[in-house]
Scaffold this motif. Structure first.
Motif, PDB file in Angstrom:
ATOM      1  N   GLY A 156      -6.549 -15.378  -2.881  1.00 21.64           N
ATOM      2  CA  GLY A 156      -7.550 -15.405  -1.826  1.00 21.64           C
ATOM      3  C   GLY A 156      -7.328 -14.281  -0.827  1.00 21.64           C
ATOM      4  O   GLY A 156      -6.618 -13.309  -1.098  1.00 21.64           O
ATOM      5  N   GLY A 157      -7.928 -14.409   0.353  1.00 25.57           N
ATOM      6  CA  GLY A 157      -7.770 -13.357   1.346  1.00 25.57           C
ATOM      7  C   GLY A 157      -8.190 -13.801   2.731  1.00 25.57           C
ATOM      8  O   GLY A 157      -9.030 -14.690   2.892  1.00 25.57           O
ATOM      9  N   ILE A 158      -7.577 -13.174   3.744  1.00 22.18           N
ATOM     10  CA  ILE A 158      -7.950 -13.356   5.140  1.00 22.18           C
ATOM     11  C   ILE A 158      -8.477 -12.022   5.641  1.00 22.18           C
ATOM     12  O   ILE A 158      -7.770 -11.011   5.603  1.00 22.18           O
ATOM     13  CB  ILE A 158      -6.748 -13.788   6.008  1.00 22.18           C
ATOM     14  CG1 ILE A 158      -6.040 -15.003   5.400  1.00 22.18           C
ATOM     15  CG2 ILE A 158      -7.207 -14.076   7.433  1.00 22.18           C
ATOM     16  CD1 ILE A 158      -6.871 -16.247   5.334  1.00 22.18           C
ATOM     17  N   TYR A 159      -9.727 -11.993   6.090  1.00 21.13           N
ATOM     18  CA  TYR A 159     -10.343 -10.788   6.644  1.00 21.13           C
ATOM     19  C   TYR A 159     -10.489 -10.986   8.146  1.00 21.13           C
ATOM     20  O   TYR A 159     -11.211 -11.878   8.593  1.00 21.13           O
ATOM     21  CB  TYR A 159     -11.719 -10.549   6.033  1.00 21.13           C
ATOM     22  CG  TYR A 159     -11.708 -10.133   4.584  1.00 21.13           C
ATOM     23  CD1 TYR A 159     -11.931  -8.808   4.219  1.00 21.13           C
ATOM     24  CD2 TYR A 159     -11.486 -11.065   3.576  1.00 21.13           C
ATOM     25  CE1 TYR A 159     -11.930  -8.420   2.879  1.00 21.13           C
ATOM     26  CE2 TYR A 159     -11.475 -10.692   2.240  1.00 21.13           C
ATOM     27  CZ  TYR A 159     -11.702  -9.369   1.899  1.00 21.13           C
ATOM     28  OH  TYR A 159     -11.689  -8.994   0.573  1.00 21.13           O
ATOM     29  N   GLY A 192       1.667 -14.211  -5.689  1.00 22.54           N
ATOM     30  CA  GLY A 192       0.311 -14.013  -6.177  1.00 22.54           C
ATOM     31  C   GLY A 192      -0.280 -12.709  -5.688  1.00 22.54           C
ATOM     32  O   GLY A 192       0.426 -11.742  -5.408  1.00 22.54           O
ATOM     33  N   THR A 193      -1.608 -12.680  -5.555  1.00 18.70           N
ATOM     34  CA  THR A 193      -2.314 -11.456  -5.159  1.00 18.70           C
ATOM     35  C   THR A 193      -3.059 -11.661  -3.846  1.00 18.70           C
ATOM     36  O   THR A 193      -4.165 -11.164  -3.649  1.00 18.70           O
ATOM     37  CB  THR A 193      -3.297 -11.019  -6.257  1.00 18.70           C
ATOM     38  OG1 THR A 193      -4.200 -12.103  -6.539  1.00 18.70           O
ATOM     39  CG2 THR A 193      -2.566 -10.636  -7.524  1.00 18.70           C
ATOM     40  N   THR A 194      -2.467 -12.393  -2.953  1.00 14.99           N
ATOM     41  CA  THR A 194      -3.076 -12.664  -1.656  1.00 14.99           C
ATOM     42  C   THR A 194      -3.295 -11.371  -0.874  1.00 14.99           C
ATOM     43  O   THR A 194      -2.477 -10.454  -0.923  1.00 14.99           O
ATOM     44  CB  THR A 194      -2.168 -13.598  -0.837  1.00 14.99           C
ATOM     45  OG1 THR A 194      -2.007 -14.817  -1.556  1.00 14.99           O
ATOM     46  CG2 THR A 194      -2.766 -13.894   0.523  1.00 14.99           C
ATOM     47  N   GLY A 195      -4.397 -11.302  -0.123  1.00 16.73           N
ATOM     48  CA  GLY A 195      -4.665 -10.165   0.745  1.00 16.73           C
ATOM     49  C   GLY A 195      -4.835 -10.604   2.188  1.00 16.73           C
ATOM     50  O   GLY A 195      -5.521 -11.590   2.473  1.00 16.73           O
ATOM     51  N   ILE A 196      -4.168  -9.906   3.104  1.00 18.16           N
ATOM     52  CA  ILE A 196      -4.327 -10.141   4.541  1.00 18.16           C
ATOM     53  C   ILE A 196      -4.823  -8.832   5.128  1.00 18.16           C
ATOM     54  O   ILE A 196      -4.080  -7.843   5.176  1.00 18.16           O
ATOM     55  CB  ILE A 196      -3.001 -10.577   5.196  1.00 18.16           C
ATOM     56  CG1 ILE A 196      -2.483 -11.858   4.536  1.00 18.16           C
ATOM     57  CG2 ILE A 196      -3.178 -10.790   6.695  1.00 18.16           C
ATOM     58  CD1 ILE A 196      -1.116 -12.294   5.033  1.00 18.16           C
TER      59      ILE A 196
END
Length: 276
Positions: free
Chosen positions: A227-230, A246-250
């Motif tokens: 997932g991700g936090i934008y 994992g492939t988390t994006g911040i």
């Protein structure tokens, strides 16, 4: 109720009654109260403006303020302080640190614990790995309490999965979570989320806006999945344990932050005039 308007009549009070009328937009509300007690009538007319929800300053894509920090970053985690829009196109604002901390010792600790692969994925102000020390004078108790006072929805401890929608980009909200929480699967949200407890995010959970995880003692924050936090993520506590796989994006997103700032409503008003 942040959308309350209309006329409310025949409200009983002791041996009398009163009615209240609320009209106008948030920028110029008029509240009229007319009371009737025996042969006496009394009217009060107030004009007011709703105060905006105040977001704290953005120090980085991820900002951690703590006395004791433990970090374990694995997988294909990406923390990016370069401004990006929610569609992943480049934003227009200057870069901020990928990771911002209060103490130079914490900055050195984070850099020394990063594996080369992860270090290249911590981007933003100053180059890779973008880990910077910042000066922060925010009263986080005051900030969080003001936002909690203006909450639109609240959640208790538990797991929230597919079907959980905590605001949309078009209609962001203020969410308050009391207790340990796990967001998983395709849960989504937008606005400001304040979490008083530990948090785990997995699956494809995506959030647009500002995420604030706070507490007076230990905080364990775990990001897994893709997932991700934008916007910006803030973690404040005496002891912070931050883990990611994992492939988390911040990601820092001025677009997501600005959208929350413009559209979120507080529950506080400034009185402009009072007549009776």
């Amino acid at each position: 109720n942040k959308t309350l308007s209309g006329t409310f009549s025949d409200i009983g009070l002791m041996d009398g009654a009163y009615e209240v009328s609320i009209t106008g937009p948030d920028s110029q509300m008029t509240i009229t109260s007319t009371s009737h007690f025996g042969n006496t009538n009394h009217q009060v007319i107030v004009t007011a403006v709703r105060e905006p929800a105040v977001l704290p300053s953005v120090h980085g894509a991820l900002y951690i303020s703590t006395d004791t920090l433990n970090v374990k970053l694995q997988g294909n985690l990406e923390i990016d302080g370069n401004d990006r829009n929610i569609d992943d196109s480049p934003g227009s604002e200057p870069a901020v640190p990928g990771i911002a901390v209060d103490d130079p010792g914490d900055s050195a600790y984070v850099i020394n614990t990063l594996k080369p692969k992860i270090a290249n994925n911590i981007e933003g102000l100053g180059g890779d790995p973008s880990v910077n020390t910042v000066v922060d004078n925010t009263d986080w108790d005051e900030v969080t309490q003001n936002l909690i006072f203006s909450q639109d929805t609240s959640l208790g401890s538990g797991t929230y999965a597919a079907g959980t929608v905590l605001g949309t980009f078009a209609n962001p909200i203020i969410t308050y979570v009391e207790g340990d929480v796990h967001f998983s699967s395709t849960a989504t949200g937008s606005g400001i989320m304040i979490i008083n407890g530990n948090v785990t995010m997995s699956g494809q959970f995506t959030y647009y806006g500002m995420l604030i995880v706070y507490g007076k003692s230990s905080i364990e924050t775990t990001f897994v999945g893709n997932g991700g936090i934008y916007g910006s993520t803030v973690i404040v506590g005496s002891n912070v344990d931050f883990k990611s796989t994992g492939t988390t994006g911040i990601y820092y997103s001025s677009q997501a932050i600005s959208n929350a700032q413009v559209n979120l409503k507080s529950s506080r008003f400034e009185i402009l005039s009072w007549w009776e």
